[in-house]
Design a protein around this motif. Structure first.
Motif, PDB file in Angstrom:
ATOM      1  N   PRO A   1       0.690  -1.410  -0.051  1.00  0.00           N
ATOM      2  CA  PRO A   1       0.236  -0.120  -0.125  1.00  0.00           C
ATOM      3  C   PRO A   1       0.880   1.193  -0.103  1.00  0.00           C
ATOM      4  N   ASP A   2       2.220   0.989   0.495  1.00  0.00           N
ATOM      5  CA  ASP A   2       2.937   2.362   0.424  1.00  0.00           C
ATOM      6  C   ASP A   2       3.932   2.372  -0.779  1.00  0.00           C
ATOM      7  N   LEU A   3       3.767   1.749  -1.694  1.00  0.00           N
ATOM      8  CA  LEU A   3       4.513   1.734  -2.956  1.00  0.00           C
ATOM      9  C   LEU A   3       3.724   1.996  -4.288  1.00  0.00           C
ATOM     10  N   PRO A   4       4.096   2.368  -5.168  1.00  0.00           N
ATOM     11  CA  PRO A   4       3.159   2.278  -6.389  1.00  0.00           C
ATOM     12  C   PRO A   4       3.655   1.361  -7.255  1.00  0.00           C
ATOM     13  N   GLY A   5       3.235   0.991  -8.222  1.00  0.00           N
ATOM     14  CA  GLY A   5       3.808  -0.012  -9.138  1.00  0.00           C
ATOM     15  C   GLY A   5       3.541  -1.521  -8.752  1.00  0.00           C
ATOM     16  N   ARG A   6       4.350  -2.274  -9.333  1.00  0.00           N
ATOM     17  CA  ARG A   6       4.303  -3.736  -8.996  1.00  0.00           C
ATOM     18  C   ARG A   6       5.630  -4.163  -8.274  1.00  0.00           C
ATOM     19  N   PRO A   7       5.641  -4.702  -6.965  1.00  0.00           N
ATOM     20  CA  PRO A   7       6.727  -4.957  -6.354  1.00  0.00           C
ATOM     21  C   PRO A   7       7.460  -6.050  -7.298  1.00  0.00           C
ATOM     22  N   VAL A   8       8.933  -5.815  -7.292  1.00  0.00           N
ATOM     23  CA  VAL A   8       9.738  -6.979  -8.248  1.00  0.00           C
ATOM     24  C   VAL A   8      10.968  -6.966  -7.378  1.00  0.00           C
ATOM     25  N   LEU A   9      11.895  -7.978  -7.657  1.00  0.00           N
ATOM     26  CA  LEU A   9      13.116  -7.861  -7.308  1.00  0.00           C
ATOM     27  C   LEU A   9      14.431  -8.205  -8.480  1.00  0.00           C
ATOM     28  N   GLY A  10      14.151  -7.173  -9.490  1.00  0.00           N
ATOM     29  CA  GLY A  10      14.907  -7.107 -10.421  1.00  0.00           C
ATOM     30  C   GLY A  10      14.508  -5.746 -11.496  1.00  0.00           C
ATOM     31  N   PHE A  11      15.519  -5.560 -12.372  1.00  0.00           N
ATOM     32  CA  PHE A  11      15.142  -4.487 -13.287  1.00  0.00           C
ATOM     33  C   PHE A  11      16.262  -4.430 -14.439  1.00  0.00           C
ATOM     34  N   LEU A  12      16.052  -3.674 -15.503  1.00  0.00           N
ATOM     35  CA  LEU A  12      16.981  -3.595 -16.366  1.00  0.00           C
ATOM     36  C   LEU A  12      17.820  -2.485 -15.920  1.00  0.00           C
TER      37      LEU A  12
END
Length: 313
Positions: free
Chosen positions: A156-167
């Protein structure tokens, strides 16, 4: 040579400089490509400061970088520092947020302002992974769908979709979070280095999310960069030894050894490099907090290898 297109000009009410974001660019031996990237960054309505870290290009490239009006600062560490060049840029940045580009990627107009607004509004947010569009046809990077389908629960305190990776060339970080987490790990150098940073951000209590309203453009050369496949495999397993439970690391190592025995391309070299670095990895080993390990296990069944690096959900 790459063409030097004239970036589109976007005249809107928001066309005022935004001093919250610095763009960090790393480059090596791709003069035409990095100058094209600087053209696009220089045309952004946010007018961000741009720090370029040159990882060992020739003197002609350095001179061209220093002449480009968009390059606020050009750093020359004296050799190829790989992804650690991003750490150097973040340390020199003075803004609260840092967006990352490679010499073949840039940001779309308005994205940096939108990212800064999200980071302002969500103080626990440490890093935003952006949607990446590839090439002149703006094709969806396959990682977009993988990140969007992350099984991690919404926060609830974060936007978007929680992830554990990125480019690595399509993310915006809170500078304080990046530095507290230690930035990119020196053992990895380059290739699939993002997952470990995502782990360390999450272990420090920072949120990492995918936000598709943010867009990065990526125009890699058709030939790509040869010889990086083994680095990705090596770093994927090194990451396990650095942060994951022993059975997980052993299984990853066994898979790599099996691929080396059967002659899978790059596996033998990756295994050799892994063995050289394994003592240092064991010395720096630090287990993830239980809640982050649970998230990593949830993602273990959904991640797919990426031959050119990148991250997992």
């Amino acid at each position: 040579m790459f063409p030097r297109p004239v970036p589109e000009q976007h005249s809107t009410a928001a066309d005022v400089p935004d001093g919250r974001v610095t763009v960090a660019v790393i480059t090596r031996d791709r003069c035409a490509s990095v100058l094209r990237t600087l053209d696009f960054l220089g045309a952004l309505p946010e007018r961000p400061e741009v720090i370029v870290v040159d990882n060992g290009s020739d003197e002609a490239t350095l001179r061209a970088l220093r002449r480009h009006p968009a390059a606020t600062r050009v750093l020359n560490p004296g050799g190829n520092t790989g992804s650690l060049g991003r750490n150097l840029a973040v340390r020199h940045a003075t803004t609260p947020y840092v967006a990352f580009s490679d010499d073949d990627s840039w940001w779309t107009p308005g994205t940096l302002r939108r990212a800064a607004d999200l980071l302002d509004a969500h103080p626990r947010l440490g890093l935003l992974a952006a949607r990446t569009l590839v090439g002149p046809r703006a094709t969806e990077d396959p990682l977009n769908a993988l990140l969007a389908a992350s099984p991690l629960p919404d926060r609830p305190d974060l936007p978007g979709r929680p992830v554990l990776g990125f480019l690595g060339c399509a993310c915006i970080a809170r500078r304080a979070a990046f530095l507290t987490a230690g930035g990119y790990h020196p053992l990895l150098f380059f290739g699939a280095e993002e997952t470990l940073l995502a782990y360390d951000l999450a272990a420090g209590g920072w949120g990492v999310t995918y936000e598709p309203s943010l867009t990065a453009r990526h125009h890699p050369a058709p030939s790509g960069r040869a010889g990086r496949g083994h680095l990705v495999r090596r770093n994927q397993v090194l990451t396990l030894w650095l942060r994951r439970p022993l059975p997980v690391a052993l299984r990853g190592s066994a898979r790599l050894a099996g691929d080396a025995i059967t002659g899978r391309p790059g596996a033998r070299r990756a295994l050799g490099d892994l063995l050289v670095r394994l003592p240092a990895a064991l010395g720096r080993r630090r287990r993830l907090p239980p809640e982050v390990e649970r998230a990593a296990r949830l993602l273990d069944g959904t991640a797919t290898p990426r031959t050119r690096g990148g991250g997992r959900p």
